[in-house]
Design an enzyme around this catalytic site. Structure first.
Site, PDB file in Angstrom:
ATOM      1  N   GLY A 152       1.117  -1.086   0.024  1.00 47.25           N
ATOM      2  CA  GLY A 152       0.155   0.142  -0.035  1.00 47.25           C
ATOM      3  C   GLY A 152       1.028   1.324  -0.075  1.00 47.25           C
ATOM      4  N   GLU A 153       0.772   2.251  -1.154  1.00 49.30           N
ATOM      5  CA  GLU A 153       1.660   3.344  -1.201  1.00 49.30           C
ATOM      6  C   GLU A 153       1.668   4.123   0.133  1.00 49.30           C
ATOM      7  OE1 GLU A 153      -0.757   4.070  -4.608  1.00 49.30           O
ATOM      8  OE2 GLU A 153      -0.995   5.963  -4.009  1.00 49.30           O
ATOM      9  N   ASN A 154       0.609   4.152   0.903  1.00 52.66           N
ATOM     10  CA  ASN A 154       0.562   4.685   2.288  1.00 52.66           C
ATOM     11  C   ASN A 154       1.215   4.522   3.198  1.00 52.66           C
ATOM     12  OD1 ASN A 154      -1.189   2.431   2.173  1.00 52.66           O
ATOM     13  ND2 ASN A 154      -2.208   3.302   4.130  1.00 52.66           N
TER      14      ASN A 154
END
Lengths: 251, 233, 251, 233
Positions: free
Chosen positions: D54-56
């Site tokens: 997840g890019e977060n």
């Protein structure tokens, strides 16, 4: 998440060959991958380009022995002189050092290599490190750029063929946990190498390391090797500190 | 022991470290260089609590531990064993150096080979065989980013020459950045932007002419010139 | 380490005034400093330049309400359209957006502002984002530089007057701990503001947060304010997720 | 239910998600975009274990939790509640995006507004009132740095026009980067450096001419053309 990256030292270290461009995690000898360094010494792997913050700790400790064994062709660092071995090789002309960097600049160059940036603009040392004659061995002058009226060095990324870093614990997936000041820029170094080996005091089952305590996430590691135990590591540093007079001898 | 006897027994290193400690204020984030600066931590005035920064990645270092408590993963920037105080915080190297560059360290005490009347400091390079050596480490980052920079050095070198120069000829660590120069003989305040030195304190028993005799740099004398504060009272 | 940075919300937030350039920690509405945002809404502090990854979470959640209340003059982000409120303000012409950045570029710009760099060289979007006409509101074309034959954008740092970030726990010195994906780039945002406020679920005594679990070290924080409890925060997100159909309603 | 009945009941979204799942190999680091790509996780072949990014700031996401187990601090890049699998690792946003830029994500499945025969993908911008909107997020970083990029989209738009173009006229997300195009009708392999499309699979019952009729892009036909693999066996 199914790969098992745990390897024998010999298997992981086949990546390190004569002429390899090698990053090694450490800060003045703290956080060194001791067994991997010993392997290089035993196998006399030479002609290395070594990228690390400093040559290591004084007094014949660990990585410094790579210089006295004449295995390092070039050093790319922030300090040259933290060990007598590196200074001697430098002045004897067997160790090439074209330039060194303020520590923050060096760390940013490694990070740029780690994270796919084209470089960073660093203000530190402008007007000092670009003085003519300061780095007589440098092929080209340091590149500068002016942004909003202020001058910066254009600092290009550093990358390596292999990175060897040191953690406290790792799981077979390659998640790595650090203790205290052992963190340094080990993660950035691992990410800046085409192949990343981590040496740890302890290999633990997947799920042992809490997700927020992972200092190097598993995708950034290719090989996990068993190093000295934490107790053995502590003993070695204490013995060396006593030798250097930094700790009182035990009665 | 009376105060004069006490003063006469102080080593140059202790004098400098004691006086540097007066530059540190309560609550500050402090980075101490190696050698004399490190000793500064021993002489903080009562009631002054600070957070010591280690460029290797820590805020909140404490004193050296007992031998059996020393841990390989709790070290300062010179890889000496240290302890951690409550509230200590670890950080990665790039962020630690970024904090130095960007003003998050309130004060640094740095050893120096030379300082000069423009507030320049030289402490990373000596010329050996035509090459400058041994490299800047984090000192240049500190000189760039720390607002209060205390240069700690002995006043004269082994040949008897002043280390407080008109213009340092060594490669500099920082330009026009030193705010205070502390030697075992005198304390100089540096005017903003390195526009000259002001003698503000002398070691007890020394007068302005004594300092002029051993100082290459030009300097003004503060109207409030006083004996060096050493925290001995 | 003696300063007590714990403050009442009103005291800390006096720094946020009409026209303030403000960074807010979040990622599509996760990790938002809810009480500080509510304070801005209550006090109708307007004309803000808001720097954050996205405008927030859809469905009238938290920060998105700053746009419908017309308190944001300019948004500097990676996304414009994660909330209807920001899109409406943008197309109504009340919200200025001159450019937006690939998320990694935006994060590096904040970090450059946080760490005192002059900028970073980013390869992402070269040949795309510099196409003429793509950003008609841009005063100057994006600056590029060629390093070793490859083109990069020269991305300048982002900084703010005030940064408001959100952590799980903090101690009175200003050490901040995050839970799981709450980390985001809250530390970089805090460091990139002239004044950094952290809102946390819990304020704990000094020494509670393990040194390696500190996500924002104390020198980077100026004010610590008490936010909603973790239980209350969880409840608010769950309720909103149920409203959005992302979680099953409770029976 | 026999296979033909089963096939006739599959939605376009499920067809695309099922086929995209075939592009994912055991042990890979996988980033799934929103919409159809997210569904891919439901159809991984047996024995394929991957790490979802997840890019977060996370590697190792697991499925959506029960309502009362959902936590405000465990979310994916679209702020949906998720769970964490054993071996999950958190990281800061800048490093997470750096991992995307620098090749640490093995494969990404991205929704698209348009793709074209040069391997270009457009998915971040539509023109509203003369402005491109709503912004790239992390998709452009993925297109720059991920070696295997699967574009997932419906073959034709609501007006009946092909979304597999000769040359996309929207602002691009990535140039010459798509490796595989998956629609509910066909699968195209993109030649290295975007030098053209090769039709490698068609939905069962469709032939090459059916695909030509709904595809603006030019394409070659693989000698190994076969029915679309949907993991239904």
């Amino acid at each position: 998440m199914s790969r098992n990256k745990v390897m024998a030292l010999d298997e992981a270290m086949t990546r390190v060959k004569a002429g390899t461009r090698l990053m090694v995690g450490e800060f003045v000898g703290a956080g060194e991958p001791a067994r991997c360094i010993e392997w290089i010494l035993e196998h006399k792997i030479g002609d290395l380009t070594l990228i690390c913050a400093t040559p290591g700790m004084a007094g014949g400790f660990g990585k410094a022995n790579l210089f006295s064994a004449d295995l390092v062709r070039e050093l790319i660092a922030s300090h040259v002189g933290t060990t007598a071995e590196s200074s001697e090789a430098y002045f004897a002309g067997t160790l090439k050092i074209e330039q060194f960097f303020p520590l923050g600049t060096w760390a940013e160059k490694v990070r740029a290599g780690a994270l796919g940036l084209g470089g960073v603009l660093v203000p530190v040392g402008v007007g000092i490190l670009d003085e003519p004659g300061l780095f007589p061995d440098l092929a080209e002058p340091k590149q500068k750029i002016t942004v909003k009226g202020k001058e910066y060095f254009v600092e290009e990324p550093l990358r390596a063929d292999v990175s060897i870093v040191k953690g406290w614990r790792a799981d077979p997936l390659g998640n790595v946990e650090f203790r205290y000041t052992g963190q340094q820029n080990q993660r950035d170094l691992a990410m800046a190498g085409d192949y990343a080996i981590v040496e740890v005091n302890e290999i633990v089952p997947v799920g042992t390391i809490p997700p927020e305590r992972v200092g190097i996430p598993h995708p950034f590691i290719d090989a996990v090797v068993q190093g000295h135990s934490l107790a053995e590591q502590d003993r070695r540093y204490r013995d060396h500190w006593i030798k250097l007079g930094r700790l009182a001898p035990m009665l | 022991m009376d105060k004069n006897t006490l003063l006469s027994r102080l080593s140059a290193r202790e004098i400098i470290a004691r006086r540097c400690a007066m530059e540190v204020e309560d609550g500050e984030i402090v980075n101490l260089g190696f050698g004399i600066p490190t000793l500064t931590a021993n002489y903080l005035p009562p009631g002054v609590t600070v957070s010591f920064h280690g460029e290797n990645g820590c805020f909140g270092f404490g004193p050296k531990p007992a031998t059996l408590d020393a841990q390989s993963d709790i070290t300062n920037a010179g890889t000496e064993p240290v302890s951690l105080l409550p509230g200590a915080a670890m950080l990665d190297l790039a962020t630690s150096l970024g904090a130095m560059r960007n003003g998050f360290i309130d004060v640094t005490v740095l050893g120096a080979l030379e300082v000069d009347q423009e507030g320049n400091i030289a402490n990373w390079a000596t010329n050996r065989h035509g090459r400058w050596w041994p490299g800047p480490g984090g000192a240049m980052d500190l000189c760039y980013g720390v607002p209060k920079i205390v240069a700690a050095l002995q006043h004269i070198d082994k040949a008897g020459d002043s280390k407080v120069k008109k213009r340092s000829t060594l490669p500099l660590t920082g330009r026009n950045c030193v705010t205070t120069i502390v030697t075992e003989k005198a304390v100089f305040s540096v005017k903003p932007k390195g526009e000259g030195l002001v003698l503000i304190e002398t070691f007890p028993g020394l007068d302005v002419e004594d300092i002029r005799a051993i100082t290459e740099a030009d300097f003004e004398v503060s109207p409030d010139l006083c004996p060096m504060r050493l925290g001995l009272d």
